[in-house]
Design an enzyme around this catalytic site. Structure first.
Site, PDB file in Angstrom:
ATOM      1  N   ASP A 224       0.846  -1.195   0.000  1.00 54.21           N
ATOM      2  CA  ASP A 224       0.000   0.000   0.000  1.00 54.21           C
ATOM      3  C   ASP A 224       0.885   1.249   0.000  1.00 54.21           C
ATOM      4  O   ASP A 224       1.981   1.209  -0.539  1.00 54.21           O
ATOM      5  CB  ASP A 224      -0.969  -0.063   1.190  1.00 54.21           C
ATOM      6  CG  ASP A 224      -2.259   0.690   0.905  1.00 54.21           C
ATOM      7  OD1 ASP A 224      -2.184   1.904   0.672  1.00 54.21           O
ATOM      8  OD2 ASP A 224      -3.349   0.083   0.912  1.00 54.21           O
ATOM      9  N   HIS A 247       2.121   2.111  -3.238  1.00 51.69           N
ATOM     10  CA  HIS A 247       1.207   3.112  -3.791  1.00 51.69           C
ATOM     11  C   HIS A 247       1.744   4.544  -3.697  1.00 51.69           C
ATOM     12  O   HIS A 247       1.011   5.500  -3.900  1.00 51.69           O
ATOM     13  CB  HIS A 247      -0.170   3.012  -3.117  1.00 51.69           C
ATOM     14  CG  HIS A 247      -0.876   1.725  -3.418  1.00 51.69           C
ATOM     15  ND1 HIS A 247      -2.121   1.406  -2.921  1.00 51.69           N
ATOM     16  CD2 HIS A 247      -0.498   0.651  -4.164  1.00 51.69           C
ATOM     17  CE1 HIS A 247      -2.480   0.201  -3.355  1.00 51.69           C
ATOM     18  NE2 HIS A 247      -1.512  -0.273  -4.105  1.00 51.69           N
TER      19      HIS A 247
END
Ligand SMILES: *[C@@H]1O[C@H](CO)[C@@H](O)[C@H](O)[C@H]1NC(C)=O
Ligand SMILES: *[C@@H]1O[C@H](CO)[C@@H](O)[C@H](O)[C@H]1NC(C)=O
Ligand SMILES: *[C@@H]1O[C@H](CO)[C@@H](O)[C@H](O)[C@H]1NC(C)=O
Length: 405
Positions: A224, A247
Site C-alpha cells: 500500500d 502506492h
C-alpha cells in the site's frame, strides 16, 4: 599528627575506590534491563510478552536513563503496550534480535497494534527485525473470506514526544508497518520495510495528528502507501526515501470526517519511486470537510515507470458510498512541485482533479520532465499529457508534459 593523616589516607583512598566501583556496578545493573533476565526465552514457543513488559517496567520506573536490551536471538511476542509516563525521559529499546508476531489466528482479533508505545517521552527504538507474520492474513483477505480480522499495526507510537526509531527493519506487517499518531518531535531514520506488493493495507509509515516528524533514509517496498499522511500533520520532513513497489507517498485520504484537522508544512525531498501505483499524491474523499492542505513542497523526485506520478484526487470515492455527487470540502493550496524527472507508465503523467466547490490554488510547477513510457517491448514513446480540473496555479521553467494550469 603527620602519621595519623597518612594512616587515614591509606584506608580512605582504597575505600573510596571500592565505593565508587560498587555504586557504578549497581547503577549499571539497573541501567540495562535484558529481557532474558525477566524471563524472555528464544526457544521458538514461549510467548515473551510478559518478560518484555517487566523489562519495560524496570526501565520506565528508573529515575536515570535506562535501556531495555533484546539479545541477538528470535523472540515470539504477542500484542504489547509499552506505556508511560515514565520516571525518566531517556529510555533506549536496543533490539539486536528478531521479534516475531503470533499468527493472526492466535491474536486478539480486535488488537489494533502489535507493539505500541503509548504516552512515552524520550524513547529510542534502535535496531531490530520485526516480523509481523502477515502472510496468512493476506491470504485470508485475498480469498474474500468472511471473518478475517483487519490485523494490527506492527509498531505504533501514540501521544508520545521525542521519539527516535533507527535502523529498524519491519517485514510483513499484518496491517500498517509503522504509525506515528498524536506525537511531537519524532525522527524515523534508516528504516527498512518489506511486504509483498499485493498485500492489502500494509502502508509503510503512517503519520497523523503529529508535529515535527522527520523521515530520513528509508527503503520501503510494500503493498500500500509508502508513506501516508493523515489529518493534523504539521511540519513533516521526508528526505532520501526509496519507494516501490507500493502506492507512493500520499497526503490523505482526507475528508473522511467533517471535523478534521488540516495538513500543513510538508516537505518531501530526494525520493525515488520505482514501479509504484502513484508517486506524489494528495487524496480526499469527495465530501464535505473542514480540513485543508497548505504549504507542501515536493522536490528532487525521480519517477521510474510510475502509474500516476503527480496526482491530486479530490474525488476519491472507492466503493461509491457516502460520496457520489458531492464535492470535497478540503481546500488545497500552496503546493509546489520542483525538479520532478522520469517516466510515467500511463499517458496522463500529471493529474489535478480538484474540488468544484474548493478549487486547488497556488499550485506551482517548476522544472518537470516526465515522459510516457509504454510497455518496454513496444519501444514507443508517446508524449505524456497533463489533466486539470478546478485548479489554479503557475508553471515556471521547462515543464513537460506541458502544464494545463
Ligand atoms: C516512579 O518512581 C516512584 C518512586 O520510586 C515509583 O513509586 C513509581 O511507581 C515510578 N513510576 C513508574 C511509572 O514506574
Ligand atoms: C482484545 O482487544 C480489545 C481492543 O484492544 C480489548 O478491548 C479486549 O479486551 C481484548 N480482549 C482480550 C481477550 O484480550
Ligand atoms: C516547517 O517545518 C520544518 C520542519 O519540517 C521547520 O523547520 C520549519 O520551521 C517549518 N516552517 C514553519 C513556517 O513553521
Amino acid at each position: 599528627m603527620v602519621r595519623l593523616r597518612k594512616t587515614a589516607n591509606y584506608i580512605l583512598l582504597p575505600l573510596f575506590f571500592i565505593i565508587v566501583t560498587v555504586v557504578a556496578l549497581t547503577v549499571n545493573a539497573h541501567y540495562i534491563n535484558n529481557v532474558e533476565h525477566f524471563g524472555a526465552k528464544a526457544d521458538g514457543k514461549t510467548d515473551s510478552s510478559s518478560a518484555f513488559l517487566k523489562a519495560w517496567a524496570a526501565s520506565c520506573s528508573s529515575m536515570v536513563p535506562s535501556t531495555v536490551y533484546v539479545p541477538r536471538k528470535k523472540y515470539t511476542i504477542g500484542e504489547t503496550v509499552f506505556e508511560g509516563p515514565c520516571n525518566n525521559s531517556a529510555i533506549t529499546f536496543q533490539i539486536d534480535g528478531v521479534l516475531i508476531a503470533p499468527d493472526y489466528k492466535q491474536m486478539n482479533f480486535s488488537a489494533q497494534n502489535w507493539l505500541l508505545f503509548d504516552q512515552v517521552d524520550g524513547v529510542s527504538v534502535i535496531g531490530g527485525f520485526l516480523d509481523g507474520r502477515g502472510t496468512s492474513l493476506y491470504a485470508c483477505k485475498a480469498s474474500n473470506q468472511q471473518g478475517c480480522p483487519e490485523g494490527p499495526t506492527t509498531l505504533a507510537f501514540y501521544t508520545s514526544n521525542n521519539i527516535l526509531v533507527q535502523n529498524v527493519i519491519s517485514m510483513n506487517a499484518k496491517l500498517f508497518h509503522i504509525v506515528v499518531h498524536s506525537c511531537k518531535n519524532v525522527l524515523l531514520q534508516g528504516i527498512k520495510i518489506r511486504a509483498p506488493d499485493e498485500s492489502l493495507n500494509t502502508d509503510g509509515i503512517h503519520i497523523q495528528n503529529s508535529f515535527n516528524v522527520k523521515v530520513l533514509n528509508a527503503g520501503i517496498k510494500t503493498g500500500d502507501d509508502c508513506i501516508s499522511i493523515g489529518p493534523g500533520t504539521q511540519n513533516l520532513w521526508i528526505q532520501r526515501v526509496a519507494c516501490g513497489p507500493g502506492h507512493g507517498i500520499s497526503i490523505g485520504s482526507l475528508a473522511h470526517d467533517l471535523e478534521e484537522e488540516g495538513v500543513q508544512n510538508v516537505t518531501v525531498k530526494t525520493v525515488v519511486f520505482t514501479e509504484t501505483q502513484n508517486g506524489l499524491r494528495i487524496k480526499s474523499w469527495g465530501r464535505p470537510s473542514k480540513g485543508f492542505v497548505k504549504g507542501v513542497v515536493f522536490k528532487h523526485i525521480t519517477m521510474n515507470n510510475v502509474y500516476n506520478p503527480i496526482f491530486i484526487d479530490q474525488n476519491y470515492c472507492p466503493i461509491k458510498e457516502g460520496c457520489p455527487d458531492q464535492h470535497s470540502g478540503i481546500q488545497i493550496s500552496q503546493v509546489t512541485f520542483v525538479d520532478i524527472q522520469g517516466t510515467s507508465a500511463t499517458q496522463v503523467a500529471m493529474k489535478f482533479d480538484c474540488s468544484e466547490t474548493s478549487p486547488c490554488k497556488d499550485i506551482k510547477l517548476q522544472n518537470i520532465k516526465l515522459t510516457y513510457q509504454q510497455e518496454k517491448q513496444q519501444q514507443l514513446q508517446e508524449p505524456a499529457e497533463s489533466f486539470c480540473k478546478n485548479v489554479l496555479g503557475v508553471a515556471l521553467g521547462p515543464v513537460l508534459p506541458p502544464s494545463c494550469l
